[in-house]
Design an enzyme around this catalytic site. Structure first.
Site, PDB file in Angstrom:
ATOM      1  N   GLU A   1      10.686  11.617   2.373  1.00 39.05           N
ATOM      2  CA  GLU A   1      11.073  11.549   3.768  1.00 39.05           C
ATOM      3  C   GLU A   1      12.335  10.710   3.933  1.00 39.05           C
ATOM      4  O   GLU A   1      12.564   9.745   3.206  1.00 39.05           O
ATOM      5  CB  GLU A   1       9.925  10.980   4.609  1.00 39.05           C
ATOM      6  CG  GLU A   1       8.746  11.942   4.676  1.00 39.05           C
ATOM      7  CD  GLU A   1       7.616  11.474   5.572  1.00 39.05           C
ATOM      8  OE1 GLU A   1       6.897  12.333   6.084  1.00 39.05           O
ATOM      9  OE2 GLU A   1       7.470  10.245   5.756  1.00 39.05           O
TER      10      GLU A   1
ATOM     11  N   CYS B   1      18.047   6.052   6.754  1.00 42.83           N
ATOM     12  CA  CYS B   1      17.105   5.381   5.858  1.00 42.83           C
ATOM     13  C   CYS B   1      16.742   6.359   4.749  1.00 42.83           C
ATOM     14  O   CYS B   1      16.123   7.395   5.000  1.00 42.83           O
ATOM     15  CB  CYS B   1      15.865   4.952   6.639  1.00 42.83           C
ATOM     16  SG  CYS B   1      14.604   4.136   5.643  1.00 42.83           S
TER      17      CYS B   1
ATOM     18  N   CYS C   1       5.498   5.396  -4.375  1.00 40.60           N
ATOM     19  CA  CYS C   1       5.823   3.997  -4.631  1.00 40.60           C
ATOM     20  C   CYS C   1       4.745   3.398  -5.511  1.00 40.60           C
ATOM     21  O   CYS C   1       3.590   3.832  -5.478  1.00 40.60           O
ATOM     22  CB  CYS C   1       5.920   3.232  -3.311  1.00 40.60           C
ATOM     23  SG  CYS C   1       6.567   1.542  -3.493  1.00 40.60           S
TER      24      CYS C   1
ATOM     25  N   CYS D   1       2.048  -2.397  -1.436  1.00 41.01           N
ATOM     26  CA  CYS D   1       2.051  -3.393  -0.369  1.00 41.01           C
ATOM     27  C   CYS D   1       0.991  -3.010   0.658  1.00 41.01           C
ATOM     28  O   CYS D   1       0.957  -1.862   1.129  1.00 41.01           O
ATOM     29  CB  CYS D   1       3.430  -3.479   0.274  1.00 41.01           C
ATOM     30  SG  CYS D   1       4.728  -4.016  -0.872  1.00 41.01           S
TER      31      CYS D   1
ATOM     32  N   CYS E   1       1.839  -1.284   4.118  1.00 42.22           N
ATOM     33  CA  CYS E   1       2.816  -0.195   4.102  1.00 42.22           C
ATOM     34  C   CYS E   1       2.142   1.140   3.803  1.00 42.22           C
ATOM     35  O   CYS E   1       1.457   1.290   2.795  1.00 42.22           O
ATOM     36  CB  CYS E   1       3.888  -0.494   3.047  1.00 42.22           C
ATOM     37  SG  CYS E   1       5.165   0.773   2.933  1.00 42.22           S
TER      38      CYS E   1
ATOM     39  N   CYS F   1       9.393   1.708  10.302  1.00 42.09           N
ATOM     40  CA  CYS F   1       9.322   0.941   9.062  1.00 42.09           C
ATOM     41  C   CYS F   1       7.887   0.865   8.554  1.00 42.09           C
ATOM     42  O   CYS F   1       6.974   0.496   9.285  1.00 42.09           O
ATOM     43  CB  CYS F   1       9.863  -0.462   9.311  1.00 42.09           C
ATOM     44  SG  CYS F   1       9.910  -1.503   7.850  1.00 42.09           S
TER      45      CYS F   1
END
Length: 393
Positions: free
Chosen positions: A110, A123, A130, A134, A137, A370
């Site tokens: 994305e 962005c 990933c 985290c 997230c 975010c």
């Protein structure tokens, strides 16, 4: 034709390549060495300055060479699978990359565009998935599949500029775009804050930045390109010395015990080591401050005492602090801090002499804010791909 034969039959795309890669591609065609530099410059201008999507557009290249290029290469970009437009004008694209081998079903990432009156920020992602996990997230809940190539990273910018009419003589769409100031490019800033940890893919990220910042093409200032890391300390100095973009640190806590939970890489590179790497970052100064990102989690990291400790920790670091209201996602274990709490935290930091803007959430309604990015398509895990490759050998 089998799937693997189809992959092998695909023509390479020159769009997204570095100058060196374009040169190697031309040499493979048998072009005389004395022509290579000139031809690289011509192709570079058409792909990265003019946004050409067809070799036939390259009018200062001979017809014979255009036909040769067309037979051997494409100007293929990542495919827009889905576009979502937020009520605030933010756009999120789900992009499908070309399969790299028979085991790759077409990785998807994305990419988010955030328009404002004085800038347009893109962005971009650096990995498919990933590996950092985290806890706040959404992207971290998608396992790592693979690193993106240099061309796939650059391709995100090329797709955005094509879609937004941000090349010469191309019209901008009118649906949902915030009006730009006169002379403002639709994409003026890049942030590596999409999917993935950029410093775990540092070679491709730095090569992509060099393409983006080349003055004869996309021509973005490195001061307007920001790489955000969760704290891969050994690569921070190299990023500054060899590439020199702006640096952002995904901090989110002032104590190691809490950051170990929120940002697990802290167990490997604790806060003290991370902040020393920031102090040593090449080129850091009051004119080139490091951005520290701090997500506001209700009852977790938002107390006045933590605001004061943040100020103490950053003493001596040219810094600004971006306070990020937590953006919820399905199944999230946290809530956003109350607005009064965020303002109180911001006031403490600001009164200590640090800029402490509260980032306005953008694109929440399309999960583009975010920490919300996650492509939902099923993919082969990196470990599964490796096992399959080993079995085939």
């Amino acid at each position: 034709m089998t799937f693997s034969q189809t992959i092998a039959a695909e023509k390479p795309s020159l769009a997204g390549m570095t100058r060196a890669e374009i040169g190697d591609a031309l040499r493979a065609l048998g072009l005389p060495e004395r022509e290579i530099r000139m031809r690289i410059s011509q192709i570079w201008h058409w792909v990265y300055f003019r946004g050409a999507r067809d070799f036939g557009e390259m009018l200062n290249v001979s017809k014979t060479l255009r036909q040769t290029l067309d037979a051997a290469f494409e100007l293929r970009l990542p495919q827009i699978v889905e576009e979502q437009i937020s009520v605030d004008g933010t756009r999120k694209w789900l992009l499908r990359m070309q399969p790299v081998d028979a085991l790759d079903k077409g990785a998807e990432v994305e990419c988010v565009y955030i328009p404002e009156s004085d800038r347009g920020t893109l962005c971009v992602s650096s990995q498919v998935g990933c590996t950092l996990n985290c806890s706040f997230c959404h992207t971290g809940t998608q396992k790592l599949v693979r690193n993106l190539t240099t061309a796939e990273i650059v391709g995100q910018l090329l797709v955005a500029r094509q879609r937004l009419g941000d090349f010469p003589d191309r019209e901008r769409p009118t649906d949902g775009l915030v009006p730009m100031g006169e002379g403002v490019r639709a994409v003026s800033n890049i942030v590596f804050m999409g999917m993935g940890e950029p410093l775990y893919n540092i070679d491709n990220v730095m090569a992509a930045i060099d393409v983006m910042a080349d003055g004869d093409g996309l021509s973005l200032s490195k001061r307007r390109i920001t790489v955000s890391t969760s704290g891969v300390v050994p690569q921070i100095e190299r990023l500054g010395a060899d590439c020199g973009p702006a640096l952002a640190i995904s901090l989110h806590a002032v104590r190691d015990d809490l950051r170990n939970v929120l940002v697990p890489i802290n167990k490997k590179y604790p806060i003290k080591e991370l902040l020393q790497a920031c102090r040593d970052y090449p080129g850091v100064s009051n004119a080139r401050r490091i951005t520290f990102e701090y997500v506001m989690l209700k009852g977790v990291n938002d107390s006045p005492a933590e605001a004061r400790e943040l100020v103490r920790l950053l003493k001596g670091v040219p810094a600004k602090i971006n306070l990020i209201p937590f953006n919820p996602w399905p199944g999230a274990p946290y809530e956003c801090s109350d607005w009064e709490t965020i303002e109180r935290f911001s006031d403490i930091v600001f009164n200590a002499g640090y800029a402490s803007p509260v980032r306005t959430p953008r694109g929440r309604d399309i999960l583009a804010a975010c920490g919300q990015l996650k492509s939902e398509t099923e993919k082969l895990r990196a470990r599964a791909r490796l096992a399959a490759q080993e079995a085939a050998e």
